[in-house]
Motif scaffolding. Structure first.
Motif, PDB file in Angstrom:
ATOM      1  N   LYS B 154       0.770  -1.238   0.000  1.00  8.81           N
ATOM      2  CA  LYS B 154       0.000   0.000   0.000  1.00  8.81           C
ATOM      3  C   LYS B 154       0.804   1.292   0.000  1.00  8.81           C
ATOM      4  O   LYS B 154       0.404   2.260  -0.599  1.00  8.81           O
ATOM      5  N   CYS B 155       1.932   1.339   0.684  1.00 13.96           N
ATOM      6  CA  CYS B 155       2.607   2.633   0.681  1.00 13.96           C
ATOM      7  C   CYS B 155       3.751   2.664  -0.324  1.00 13.96           C
ATOM      8  O   CYS B 155       4.696   3.430  -0.176  1.00 13.96           O
ATOM      9  N   GLU B 810      -9.090   5.416  -3.181  1.00 11.13           N
ATOM     10  CA  GLU B 810      -7.908   5.215  -2.349  1.00 11.13           C
ATOM     11  C   GLU B 810      -6.829   4.486  -3.117  1.00 11.13           C
ATOM     12  O   GLU B 810      -5.683   4.857  -3.138  1.00 11.13           O
ATOM     13  N   GLN B 814      -3.140   5.778  -4.236  1.00 13.31           N
ATOM     14  CA  GLN B 814      -1.884   5.199  -3.834  1.00 13.31           C
ATOM     15  C   GLN B 814      -1.003   4.905  -5.011  1.00 13.31           C
ATOM     16  O   GLN B 814       0.208   4.937  -4.929  1.00 13.31           O
ATOM     17  N   PHE B 933      -4.794  -5.422   3.647  1.00 12.89           N
ATOM     18  CA  PHE B 933      -5.113  -4.107   4.188  1.00 12.89           C
ATOM     19  C   PHE B 933      -5.841  -4.273   5.514  1.00 12.89           C
ATOM     20  O   PHE B 933      -6.245  -5.376   5.876  1.00 12.89           O
ATOM     21  N   LYS B 938      -4.814   2.989   7.611  1.00 14.13           N
ATOM     22  CA  LYS B 938      -3.831   3.135   6.553  1.00 14.13           C
ATOM     23  C   LYS B 938      -2.521   2.522   7.013  1.00 14.13           C
ATOM     24  O   LYS B 938      -2.079   2.783   8.130  1.00 14.13           O
ATOM     25  N   THR B 940       1.158   2.592   7.244  1.00 10.05           N
ATOM     26  CA  THR B 940       2.124   3.679   7.050  1.00 10.05           C
ATOM     27  C   THR B 940       3.530   3.149   6.838  1.00 10.05           C
ATOM     28  O   THR B 940       4.389   3.846   6.353  1.00 10.05           O
ATOM     29  N   PHE B1022       0.163   0.470  11.197  1.00  8.17           N
ATOM     30  CA  PHE B1022      -0.982   1.119  10.578  1.00  8.17           C
ATOM     31  C   PHE B1022      -1.499   2.218  11.486  1.00  8.17           C
ATOM     32  O   PHE B1022      -1.214   2.251  12.680  1.00  8.17           O
ATOM     33  N   GLU B1025      -7.657   5.727  10.092  1.00  9.81           N
ATOM     34  CA  GLU B1025      -7.858   6.864   9.209  1.00  9.81           C
ATOM     35  C   GLU B1025      -8.349   8.083   9.977  1.00  9.81           C
ATOM     36  O   GLU B1025      -7.938   9.206   9.733  1.00  9.81           O
ATOM     37  N   GLN B1035       2.367   9.964  12.555  1.00 11.96           N
ATOM     38  CA  GLN B1035       1.490   8.863  12.192  1.00 11.96           C
ATOM     39  C   GLN B1035       1.403   7.726  13.205  1.00 11.96           C
ATOM     40  O   GLN B1035       0.435   7.623  13.939  1.00 11.96           O
TER      41      GLN B1035
END
Lengths: 335, 1051
Positions: B154-155, B810, B814, B933, B938, B940, B1022, B1025, B1035
């Motif tokens: 994801k990141c 989303e 990304q 996920f 999210k 990070t 994570f 959100e 974060q």
């Protein structure tokens, strides 16, 4: 086709409150399943009996594994094996240490020893609480007793710290431990009308006023044992009934103060000497362990029963006792 | 000497009582890395020792750093006798080797003993100082990131997707060595754990080297498996997809030196033009099948001509030995390559990914799979060439040629598996043949890409359904229609794939888990006879599994399967087949026809009645399912769709004549794609059973959904509650003379009951969906069937309006941001569009399709199954060539091993160690999920891969609560150890978690049991959100706090 092995392990440990209750109540898996079926869960969820059986087994297994940790609740918080949200942990602990009124009345003030444990069979039959549940409750009492037995500091705080119980439950345990330590007799027929709450109330006051902790907060066992010196000092009260003049003076002080305020004034006046003698005798004998144990029996026999036979209302008893102890302070030698 | 490893032993807690007399323990710790050992002082008489040791320093090579685990042993000091071991902790220090990753591992680790389980915890701090000497000839591959996640993490952003990497390492299994007879079970278990983690460290390092040679910096979709071959040894093998990843937050990151090849690629257009207009249509099949070879060497003879040429182009040598990487095979080949041929000439254009950046996937051909039965040789012959490599090479070639026959140049969603029983081993590989988009990468400019994509994708969400193969030259007969979405291209009537549902696909209604279950008895036999018998059975099983899937799909009123996974398990006296997939209704595909039952004996009145009764039941079920899954495709008239495409039969002949080696693949008509109605002929009790079993599947209770893909098609409004779980069941079959029917019923009941139990257990989470439901079947003994399920239950908000677009936005966000100048090595490079939102929000698509779509009156279409003639065909279809499998070469045994493999990634030094320092806090919550996920949060930072292997054994089975108690406790312990490692890395979740192996053996008579578990996943940080919005700057810190300091329990 038989199921050899059937398990479910969640990353977050699933706790079913209803099943937990059944487990705590000491039901076997079979009985628990039957009870759950009766609760109508099958209709609600459309599950089958087999599913219920498997689910119940699974929960029982989980509880069985958690039980070891529940014996030392801080371990439950710090262990890494079962991930349980804090609110659920609290629930597990609180429920595990909860006890039945009927059961606690049976063992209150008894020595928490193997001997008593053997009697659990009878208690179980008498109270209708399963033997398993009786054992758990008894072991809880004993465990708490063992842990806080020789600790310094407040009994309630110690219990709370080591067993992570709610304030309410910790106070109850303090009473249980206190009673067990001093072996107060509570099982006599005469005392049957008293509830656990009544005794717990007494225990709290006695801990506050009669123990070592009441005078010095840095002694071992401070809230558990009665202050020997205090008990010794109580002997001096003998003069209240032995000295005729003092007795009369005391009586007149009390009567003057209560005249018109008591519904049972004449009975009080007539009985004052008996009552006072009864109370003082109970107090002065407390240096003997045997008499300490019989404290509640004696109080009931010597004070409560006479009052009851004269139909004293509770408010009058309270007024009388307050005045009885307050008046003493204006007597010579008690100032 | 490029690294200095520093270890500090802080404290222990909850240690077991080792000295009965005092009820206490005199504990000390040995810290071992490689051949160096340090010891702490003895901390006398305590169950909560505070060692507070000095820093123990190890000076080591980075190769060792990668291979070796740090081994921490807690012992009880005994003055008079030998010191007793309390337990061990293996810490993989890989995450510390990557420059972006954390610099410290610190936390409480459970002390694990293979006999007693977890015995207390130990607090350890580990650091590594790496020296820079990067340019010398390297045997290490420090810094290559590994992800279990089968999509682009994801990141990160994928700069280039290089392609397939594989490797395998073999060794003798310590359990089967002579020394095992004289040593304790504990010593033997520990030797095994050490060896396996050492092997997986080595494997990972080797794969890393291949990746570096390909100029990549990461492996995505890394799947590592163990084959416990018993006496013939132990194989650790891994596959993955090499990528060059770029951290999203730092867009100007390095560019790998991959420019040269991409230039060439640019010039040559991709042959398989993905442009819709040039496409001709043809029939389709859902399942492109399978050859069953019981012959490592000769199976190629069965390839179709087309794939033969293909083969000749492929340098076969490269892959087999596992040394391909070193020889630079793939990489050099790449240099020569140009766009399409680049893909085709690559040894294996395979991708272990199951989800892709938008636009990457152009067309999907269907499932390709291959299986092969091998005999494991008892005798070690280290001088033999690496047979395991050759076996897999062969299977992969087969897959490749199947894909080719489907007109596809690549295979996505690729995976490999084995099933071993005694000396017989079934190797399986499967994937989805696909055409990938090479085009929008050629210009290398975003605008170009976008334009093209827009043009190409105009029929949004249906492009991937369009057939990739030539209509006139179809590999198999199938029923084609014009796409119901764009009406320009041909689509098949059903589509089977192994990938996740593409995010832009237009789906009507919700999806559901569809399983086909099958058992076949086989005679007990030895060696070759056994292998032959299995080879004979396989095609029938495959066929029946497929038929079941097709029937169930139709019964659900759906037309496509995603995430298809067919597992064939071999036992002493039976074969089990279990296929799981998620059925959906794709708007682009035609409405599935119903199922018609036809009896063979029409004269019997009561029989007729029975048939019509069944027919009614089936029709009712279909109607009910349509309602349940909210499948109400818009009605459209026949004209719009155009007439059905003419009989494809002739054309398939065409193909056959071309490839005279008679490609069985084409002959196996699994699609049933000929007639207009799907007819089930009930001509015997078997068929009757089939129909019955169709109807016995109970839908999940209301409020429950289930799927085996990442997310449930049709549900997007996830809330944050997740519950990952593993459930294991073993049943003992009652009678010795079982029939296939009884067996099938038992197996079916087992699976159904298991699902029912799960629904019941998780009822408090309703409305919720079981995602990524993963069934594994094994046959540990003659009459035992073991089913292991891992899945995650996620709650969703029923009331909240479906925010279909959210996920998409989303995702595209990304993937957004693209480096325009980026030159691409070859077509697989991902063009990341810089659109802030998806051009085709699904909600809109939905409307669109609703307005324009056509729906066929549930009319008659598709296919019939002729049971009788099938068998004949099968026999001609399989070649039985006996071949003895060779033993594997012995690998070198090193002494120490890692339990857990992680590879570092992510940036920053943030650490979440709340569990360790704050004495009074509860343990930090670590979430685990098989998904990539975490809903409502999210990711990070990726901290590295978790890959752990544990053995647990007991000689007091009854005392530990029997088999259930034993395994329950062990699995809970495994979870705990995974969580502890993640927490020590500073993470708060494991994503893409998978339990790859759970081998359970019991001997109740001896009161013994043993279990091996292998798990893996990606450790991540994570942030919720909601919290991100508030404190976007700090974060991860923010999100962990509430969970970790979660407070005292006192109420």
């Amino acid at each position: 086709m038989t199921s050899e092995l059937d398990i479910f392990v969640g990353n977050t440990t699933l706790i079913d409150e209803d099943v937990y209750r059944l487990w705590l109540d000491g039901y076997s898996v079979g009985d628990a399943v039957a009870l759950r079926v009766r609760s109508g869960i099958l209709e609600q969820t459309g599950a089958t009996a087999a599913v219920l059986q498997s689910d119940t087994m699974d929960h029982y297994r989980t509880f069985h594994m958690l039980e070891r940790l529940l014996h030392a609740p801080p371990k439950l918080l710090h262990q890494l094996i079962y991930q349980i949200p804090p609110s659920r942990q609290a629930l597990l602990i609180e429920r595990y240490y909860a006890f039945d009124e009927a059961f606690v009345r049976e063992v209150l003030g008894k020595k928490l020893s193997k001997g008593t444990k053997k009697d659990l069979d009878d208690i179980s039959t008498k109270t209708g609480i399963t033997l398993k549940s009786c054992r758990r409750q008894f072991d809880n009492f004993k465990r708490v007793f063992k842990v806080v037995e020789e600790m310094r500091g407040s009994l309630v705080d110690n219990i709370q710290q080591h067993f992570l119980l709610s304030d309410r439950l910790a106070r109850d345990y303090a009473a249980i431990v206190f009673f067990a330590n001093n072996r107060f007799e509570t099982g006599k027929k005469k005392l049957q009308y008293l509830s656990f709450g009544d005794f717990a109330f007494c225990a709290e006051l006695m801990i506050q006023n009669w123990t070592l902790g009441a005078v010095d907060s840095q002694v071992d066992d401070m809230d558990m044992d009665l202050d020997k010196e205090f008990l010794q000092d109580l002997k001096e009260l003998k003069v209240l009934v032995a000295d005729k003049d003092l007795l009369d003076l005391h009586k007149s002080l009390v009567c003057t103060a209560l005249r018109g305020k008591l519904g049972v004034f004449s009975e009080m006046e007539a009985n004052f000497k008996n009552l006072s003698r009864g109370l003082v005798n109970v107090a002065t004998k407390l240096t003997h362990n045997k008499d300490v144990r019989d404290l509640f029996v004696d109080l009931v026999e010597k004070f409560v029963e006479p009052c009851r036979s004269d139909h004293w209302p509770l408010s009058d008893v309270r007024l009388f006792l307050n005045q009885y102890s307050a008046s003493v302070h204006s007597l010579d030698g008690f100032r | 000497m490029p690294g200095k490893l520093k270890v500090k032993i802080v404290a222990g807690r909850h240690l077991p009582v080792m000295d009965r007399a005092s009820d206490l323990t005199d504990a000390f710790v040995e810290v071992k890395f490689g051949n160096t050992t340090f010891k702490t002082d003895v901390y006398p008489k305590s169950l909560n020792p505070q060692w507070n040791s000095e820093w123990f320093k190890f000076e080591v090579d980075d190769e060792d750093l990668q291979d070796e685990p740090l081994q921490i042993t807690v012992l009880d000091h005994d003055t008079y006798s030998a010191n007793d071991a309390i337990g061990k902790v293996y810490i993989d220090i890989d995450p510390l080797l990557y420059s972006e990753a954390a610099t410290v591992i610190s936390g409480w680790f459970p002390i694990y003993d293979t006999i007693h389980g977890i015995r207390g915890e130990i607090n350890v701090v580990v650091k590594v100082d790496l020296f820079n000497d990067l340019n010398r000839f390297r045997q290490s591959s420090c810094g290559v990131k590994f992800f279990c996640t089968t999509s682009i993490p994801k990141c990160y952003r994928a700069v280039i997707i290089h392609g397939f990497v594989e490797e395998l390492v073999v060794n003798e299994d310590p359990e089967y060595q002579w020394i095992d007879r004289i040593r304790t079970p504990r010593a033997s278990n520990e030797a095994r754990q050490r060896l396996i983690s050492l092997m997986s460290g080595e494997l990972q390092r080797k794969i890393g080297l291949k990746v570096l040679e390909m100029r990549g910096n990461a492996v995505v979709g890394y799947l590592q498996c163990f084959d416990l071959e018993g006496e013939s040894g132990l194989v650790v093998r891994a596959i993955g997809t090499a990528c060059t990843l770029d951290k999203l937050s730092s867009p100007a990151a390095f560019l790998p030196a991959c420019n040269s090849p991409s230039k060439e690629m640019k010039e040559i257009p991709f042959n398989e033009d993905p442009n819709p207009n040039t496409h001709s249509s043809g029939p389709s099949t859902p399942l492109k099948n399978q050859t069953y070879s019981f012959s490592p060497s000769k199976s190629y003879s069965r390839q179709s001509s087309s794939s033969d040429t293909d083969l000749s182009l492929t340098p076969k040598t490269g892959m087999g030995s596992g040394s391909a990487g070193k020889e630079g095979g793939p990489f050099k080949a790449l240099l020569r390559q140009q766009t399409q041929s680049a893909l085709e000439q690559r040894e294996f254009p395979f991708f272990t990914l199951t989800a892709f950046p938008p636009g990457f996937l152009v067309h999907v051909g269907g499932v390709v799979s291959a299986r092969s039965v091998k005999l494991l040789d008892r005798i070690h012959n280290p001088d033999e060439p690496e047979t395991r490599d050759a076996w897999w090479a062969e299977i992969r070639q087969e897959i490749k040629s199947h894909a080719k026959a489907l007109g596809c140049h690549a295979v996505v969603g690729y995976s490999e598996s084995t099933s071993i029983c005694e000396e017989v081993c079934i190797l399986s590989a499967s994937g989805t043949a696909a055409v990938l988009n090479p085009r929008f990468l050629q210009d290398g400019t975003v605008e170009g890409c976008l334009e093209q994509r827009l043009e190409e994708n105009l029929p949004a969400g249906c492009g991937f359904c369009h057939i990739p193969y030539d209509e006139l030259n179809m590999p198999f007969p199938a029923h084609l229609t014009y796409c119901y979405n764009c009406r320009k291209q041909k689509v098949p009537d059903v589509l089977f794939t192994t990938i996740d549902l593409p995010t832009d696909a237009t789906v009507i209604g919700k999806g559901c888990l569809i399983q086909a279950r099958l058992c076949r008895l086989k005679k007990k036999a030895q060696a070759e006879a056994n292998a032959t018998a299995i080879s004979n059975l396989l095609p029938f099983m495959e066929y029946e599994v497929h038929t079941q899937l097709m029937n169930k799909l139709k019964l659900k009123g759906m037309n496509a399967l995603f995430g298809l996974r067919i597992q064939i398990t071999v036992g002493e006296n039976m074969l089990m087949g279990l296929a799981s997939a998620t059925g959906v209704y794709l708007a682009a595909l035609p409405t599935p026809g119903g199922i018609q039952i036809a009896g063979k004996t029409p004269n019997d009145g009561s029989y007729e009645q029975h048939i019509s009764h069944m027919q009614k039941k089936i029709n009712d079920t279909i109607a009910k399912n349509k309602e349940l899954y909210e499948i109400n495709p818009p009605e459209i008239s026949e004209e719009i769709i155009g007439s059905p495409i003419p009989e494809p039969r002739q054309r398939s002949r065409l193909l056959r004549s071309q490839s005279e080696s008679s490609d069985e693949v084409t002959e196996l008509d699994l699609s049933h794609g000929k007639k207009d109605a799907f007819v089930l002929e009930i001509d015997d009790t078997d068929a009757m059973e089939d129909v019955h079993s169709l109807l016995t599947d109970v839908p999940p209770p209301s409020g429950f959904y289930s799927c085996n893909t990442e997310i449930m098609p049709g549900i997007n409004n996830w809330t944050s509650e997740i519950q990952m779980f593993t459930s294991v069941r073993v049943i003992r079959l009652s009678s010795l003379n079982l029939t296939n029917q009884a067996l099938n019923k038992n197996f079916n009941d087992l699976c159904e009951n298991l699902l029912k139990s799960l629904y019941f257990k998780l009822r408090s989470m309703i409305p919720c969906c079981l995602c990524h439901v993963n069934f594994t079947v094994s046959l540990p003994e003659d009459e035992l069937i073991q089913v292991t399920v891992t899945a995650v239950a996620i709650t969703f908000d029923k009331n909240q309006a479906l925010q279909t677009t959210k996920a998409h936005v989303e995702k595209s966000l990304q993937r957004a941001s693209t480096d325009n100048e980026e030159l691409l090595q070859f077509p697989l490079e991902l063009c990341s569009d810089s659109l802030p939102s998806h051009p085709f929000p699904p909600a809109k698509e939905h409307l669109e399709s609703a307005s324009s779509n056509s729906g066929i009156p549930a009319a008659q279409r598709a296919t019939s199954v002729d049971y009788s003639s099938f068998a004949d065909r099968c026999s001609s279809w399989i070649e039985l060539i006996k071949l003895k499998a060779q033993t594997i070469r012995r690998g070198s045994i090193k002494t120490t091993v890692t339990v857990e493999k992680t590879s570092p990634m992510g940036e920053g030094n943030f650490r979440n160690r709340s569990a360790a320092p704050c004495a009074n806090s509860t343990v930090g919550v670590v979430k685990m999920t098989p998904l990539s996920f975490i809903p409502g949060a999210k990711i990070t930072k990726y901290l590295g891969i978790i890959n752990m292997f544990f053995i647990r054994e007991t000689t007091s089975l009854r005392e530990e609560g029997g088999v259930s108690g034993f395994l329950h406790a062990f699995i809970a312990e495994v979870f705990a150890m995974v969580r502890a490692h993640v927490a020590a890395l500073g993470g708060n979740a494991v994503v893409s978690y998978i339990m790859k192996q759970c081998v359970f053996m019991e001997n109740p008579n001896k009161n013994q049991a043993q279990c091996l578990i292998n798990v893996s996943g990606d450790a991540v940080v994570f942030a919720r959100e909601s919290e991100l919005e508030v404190v976007s700057t700090q974060q991860p810190a923010a999100n962990c706090q509430p969970a970790c300091t979660g407070g005292e329990v006192t109420t």
